[in-house]
Design a protein around this motif. Structure first.
Motif, PDB file in Angstrom:
ATOM      1  N   GLY A   1       0.814  -1.198   0.000  1.00 43.69           N
ATOM      2  CA  GLY A   1       0.000   0.000   0.000  1.00 43.69           C
ATOM      3  C   GLY A   1       0.855   1.257   0.000  1.00 43.69           C
ATOM      4  O   GLY A   1       2.078   1.202  -0.094  1.00 43.69           O
ATOM      5  N   VAL A   2       0.182   2.367   0.113  1.00 46.68           N
ATOM      6  CA  VAL A   2       0.823   3.669   0.259  1.00 46.68           C
ATOM      7  C   VAL A   2       0.316   4.243   1.577  1.00 46.68           C
ATOM      8  O   VAL A   2      -0.806   4.734   1.662  1.00 46.68           O
ATOM      9  CB  VAL A   2       0.482   4.614  -0.921  1.00 46.68           C
ATOM     10  N   ILE A   3       1.138   4.132   2.610  1.00 43.77           N
ATOM     11  CA  ILE A   3       0.737   4.550   3.957  1.00 43.77           C
ATOM     12  C   ILE A   3       1.004   6.037   4.113  1.00 43.77           C
ATOM     13  O   ILE A   3       2.129   6.500   3.963  1.00 43.77           O
ATOM     14  CB  ILE A   3       1.493   3.751   5.042  1.00 43.77           C
ATOM     15  N   GLU A   4      -0.053   6.800   4.437  1.00 43.73           N
ATOM     16  CA  GLU A   4       0.052   8.254   4.604  1.00 43.73           C
ATOM     17  C   GLU A   4      -0.290   8.704   6.019  1.00 43.73           C
ATOM     18  O   GLU A   4       0.139   9.756   6.437  1.00 43.73           O
ATOM     19  CB  GLU A   4      -0.877   8.973   3.619  1.00 43.73           C
ATOM     20  N   GLY A   5      -1.113   7.955   6.733  1.00 42.45           N
ATOM     21  CA  GLY A   5      -1.548   8.392   8.054  1.00 42.45           C
ATOM     22  C   GLY A   5      -1.224   7.374   9.112  1.00 42.45           C
ATOM     23  O   GLY A   5      -1.131   6.173   8.835  1.00 42.45           O
ATOM     24  N   ILE A   6      -1.072   7.863  10.342  1.00 41.00           N
ATOM     25  CA  ILE A   6      -0.802   6.978  11.476  1.00 41.00           C
ATOM     26  C   ILE A   6      -1.444   7.573  12.720  1.00 41.00           C
ATOM     27  O   ILE A   6      -1.461   8.791  12.912  1.00 41.00           O
ATOM     28  CB  ILE A   6       0.714   6.760  11.681  1.00 41.00           C
ATOM     29  N   ALA A   7      -2.022   6.696  13.534  1.00 41.24           N
ATOM     30  CA  ALA A   7      -2.591   7.110  14.820  1.00 41.24           C
ATOM     31  C   ALA A   7      -2.324   5.989  15.812  1.00 41.24           C
ATOM     32  O   ALA A   7      -2.422   4.803  15.473  1.00 41.24           O
ATOM     33  CB  ALA A   7      -4.091   7.371  14.701  1.00 41.24           C
ATOM     34  N   TYR A   8      -1.992   6.368  17.032  1.00 41.25           N
ATOM     35  CA  TYR A   8      -1.707   5.411  18.101  1.00 41.25           C
ATOM     36  C   TYR A   8      -2.754   5.571  19.195  1.00 41.25           C
ATOM     37  O   TYR A   8      -3.056   6.691  19.618  1.00 41.25           O
ATOM     38  CB  TYR A   8      -0.305   5.651  18.671  1.00 41.25           C
ATOM     39  N   ARG A   9      -3.299   4.442  19.642  1.00 35.74           N
ATOM     40  CA  ARG A   9      -4.303   4.442  20.700  1.00 35.74           C
ATOM     41  C   ARG A   9      -3.679   3.875  21.980  1.00 35.74           C
ATOM     42  O   ARG A   9      -3.551   2.654  22.135  1.00 35.74           O
ATOM     43  CB  ARG A   9      -5.509   3.615  20.278  1.00 35.74           C
ATOM     44  N   PRO A  10      -3.278   4.738  22.918  1.00 38.17           N
ATOM     45  CA  PRO A  10      -2.596   4.267  24.132  1.00 38.17           C
ATOM     46  C   PRO A  10      -3.413   3.272  24.962  1.00 38.17           C
ATOM     47  O   PRO A  10      -2.844   2.350  25.542  1.00 38.17           O
ATOM     48  CB  PRO A  10      -2.347   5.556  24.929  1.00 38.17           C
ATOM     49  N   SER A  11      -4.728   3.424  25.014  1.00 39.14           N
ATOM     50  CA  SER A  11      -5.546   2.552  25.864  1.00 39.14           C
ATOM     51  C   SER A  11      -5.511   1.094  25.420  1.00 39.14           C
ATOM     52  O   SER A  11      -5.658   0.190  26.241  1.00 39.14           O
ATOM     53  CB  SER A  11      -6.993   3.047  25.909  1.00 39.14           C
ATOM     54  N   HIS A  21      -3.468   3.654  -1.324  1.00 36.04           N
ATOM     55  CA  HIS A  21      -3.638   2.736  -2.450  1.00 36.04           C
ATOM     56  C   HIS A  21      -4.795   1.757  -2.234  1.00 36.04           C
ATOM     57  O   HIS A  21      -5.638   1.580  -3.111  1.00 36.04           O
ATOM     58  CB  HIS A  21      -2.348   1.963  -2.727  1.00 36.04           C
ATOM     59  N   HIS A  22      -4.840   1.121  -1.075  1.00 34.34           N
ATOM     60  CA  HIS A  22      -5.871   0.109  -0.812  1.00 34.34           C
ATOM     61  C   HIS A  22      -7.177   0.685  -0.273  1.00 34.34           C
ATOM     62  O   HIS A  22      -8.110  -0.067   0.011  1.00 34.34           O
ATOM     63  CB  HIS A  22      -5.330  -0.962   0.142  1.00 34.34           C
ATOM     64  N   ARG A  23      -7.237   2.019  -0.094  1.00 32.42           N
ATOM     65  CA  ARG A  23      -8.463   2.707   0.325  1.00 32.42           C
ATOM     66  C   ARG A  23      -9.001   2.128   1.637  1.00 32.42           C
ATOM     67  O   ARG A  23     -10.185   1.847   1.779  1.00 32.42           O
ATOM     68  CB  ARG A  23      -9.528   2.602  -0.763  1.00 32.42           C
ATOM     69  N   CYS A  24      -8.092   2.014   2.611  1.00 33.08           N
ATOM     70  CA  CYS A  24      -8.518   1.430   3.876  1.00 33.08           C
ATOM     71  C   CYS A  24      -7.622   1.885   5.031  1.00 33.08           C
ATOM     72  O   CYS A  24      -6.620   2.554   4.833  1.00 33.08           O
ATOM     73  CB  CYS A  24      -8.524  -0.097   3.803  1.00 33.08           C
TER      74      CYS A  24
END
Length: 178
Positions: A1-11, A21-24
């Protein structure tokens, strides 16, 4: 894919990855297992920035139609918006499309304020937009000739600090857009 975003969930120690690319959105759990976070949906375009809104159990994604995504058609050019997902089960709650202002638009990065307002950068127009809690339409925060290609942003009290690919950092007053 083409990774553009990242988020981390501490809980939960989950990492979410936005794939253009994969629209997900992919979810990586603490064991290292990677699965698609949500069901496939044609309303999801290329996924760029991600932002968690833990108090409202929401994962927001900036989505935009770009040639790099699977299934792109020229008719989709300029389509963009924000997708709201339920953090508990990955259910797509809604996609709020950006009507724009006649220019080409593409939302790329976003941040969520404590009250649930979402601020997003438009790297095509370039404009800073906001989506108030429960709203179905975006409002402009700032539209300045000095902006070239708006990227990441951070909320600092009553200011947004915004990165511009060509011109460095800007501090934008939320109340005035200056």
């Amino acid at each position: 894919g083409v990774i553009e975003g990242i988020a981390y969930r501490p809980s939960t120690k989950d990492v979410f990855l936005g794939d253009v690319h994969h629209r997900c959105i992919w979810r990586r759990d603490p064991s290292g297992s990677v699965v698609q976070f949500h069901a496939a949906d044609e309303a999801i375009l290329g996924v760029f920035g991600l932002a968690l809104d833990e108090p409202r159990q929401t994962l927001w994604a900036a989505v935009a139609a770009v040639p790099e995504m699977e299934g792109y058609t020229p008719e989709q050019k300029g389509h963009t918006g924000l997708a709201e997902f339920d953090l508990a089960n990955g259910e797509l709650r809604r996609v709020v499309a950006l009507a724009g202002d006649g220019r080409q638009n593409a939302l790329g990065d976003l941040v969520v304020a404590p009250d649930g307002t979402v601020y997003a950068t438009d790297f095509k127009a370039p404009i800073i937009w906001k989506l108030a809690p429960g709203a179905e339409e975006f409002q402009k925060v700032a539209d300045a000739a000095v902006f070239a290609s708006l990227q990441g942003l951070a909320l600092q009290g009553s200011m947004l600090v915004v990165a511009d690919h060509a011109n460095g950092l800007f501090a934008v007053e939320l109340a005035t857009g200056n």
